[in-house]
Structures are given as structure tokens and as C-alpha cells.
Design an enzyme around this catalytic site. Structure first.
Site, PDB file in Angstrom:
ATOM      1  N   SER A  25      58.343  25.974 113.659  1.00 16.21           N
ATOM      2  CA  SER A  25      58.581  26.694 112.413  1.00 16.21           C
ATOM      3  C   SER A  25      58.927  28.143 112.721  1.00 16.21           C
ATOM      4  O   SER A  25      59.113  28.515 113.871  1.00 16.21           O
ATOM      5  CB  SER A  25      57.317  26.661 111.545  1.00 16.21           C
ATOM      6  N   TYR A  58      61.746  25.833 109.191  1.00 13.54           N
ATOM      7  CA  TYR A  58      61.126  26.108 107.900  1.00 13.54           C
ATOM      8  C   TYR A  58      60.154  27.268 108.056  1.00 13.54           C
ATOM      9  O   TYR A  58      59.761  27.625 109.167  1.00 13.54           O
ATOM     10  CB  TYR A  58      60.422  24.863 107.350  1.00 13.54           C
TER      11      TYR A  58
END
Length: 118
Positions: A25, A58
Site C-alpha cells: 500500500s 491503495y
């Protein structure tokens, strides 16, 4: 017709950490996320200004006011501490519904990832 437009951008942020053995991430200071209209777990495109790498991942919320920009997991192979990155989110909208004067939320930061203007 549905088109994809830039929704938000954090421009030329400095990578503060790279954690290879972490859940994949990108960790970003929540203040910066809020200013750019970005949400936790939202998909982002990341452009590394130093080496030209472009990737998608993300968002994970970082501590408010910390200036944190941390490449996690495999993304840590695509940049290093000190690299400048551009973080971009996109949205989809009916072309007819997009105002002619539409502007994404853009956050410019200094060398400490403090906002200069938004």
C-alpha cells in the site's frame, strides 16, 4: 459517455519511508489526504519523479501532520526515501455532467510534505 478524470493530486511529495516487508500500500499523512479529497483504501496512481516508475496501489491513513509518505510492500522496490512522487486519484463521471470549470483538488507540498497551497 462515462469519462475518467483526475479527482485529486498530491504534487511532488517526498518519500519518507520504504517498508518492503509490510502490507502492500501507500501510507499518506491524513491531513494531505483530506486536502486532496482522498479516502482510505482508495486506489491511487503513483508517479516517481526521480526514476520514472509508475504504479497503482491503495491508500492507508498516516498520522495527521506527520508528513508521512511511505511506500509499502512491493511498491518499496519502486522508490526510496527522498524520492519525489506524485499521488493521483481518479473518478468517473458522465461527460455531460462534468462542469466546464471543473478542477481537481491539488495539494502542493514543500520538502517536508507540508502543504504550500491547495
Amino acid at each position: 459517455m462515462i469519462i475518467t478524470v483526475c479527482k485529486g493530486k498530491i504534487h511532488r511529495a517526498v518519500v519518507t519511508e520504504a517498508e518492503l516487508h509490510y502490507e502492500g500500500s501507500l501510507t499518506v499523512d491524513q491531513d494531505l489526504m483530506d486536502m486532496a479529497g482522498m479516502k482510505p483504501y482508495e486506489q491511487v496512481s503513483v508517479v516517481n519523479v526521480n526514476n520514472g516508475a509508475r504504479f497503482e496501489t491503495y491508500l492507508i491513513v498516516g498520522e495527521r501532520g506527520s508528513g508521512t509518505i511511505c511506500l509499502n510492500g512491493a511498491a518499496a522496490r519502486l522508490g526510496m526515501k527522498g524520492d519525489k512522487v506524485i499521488i493521483i486519484t481518479y473518478g468517473q463521471v458522465e461527460e455531460k455532467d462534468l462542469p466546464n470549470d471543473y478542477q481537481p483538488k491539488v495539494v502542493f507540498v514543500d520538502e517536508n510534505n507540508r502543504p504550500k497551497k491547495a
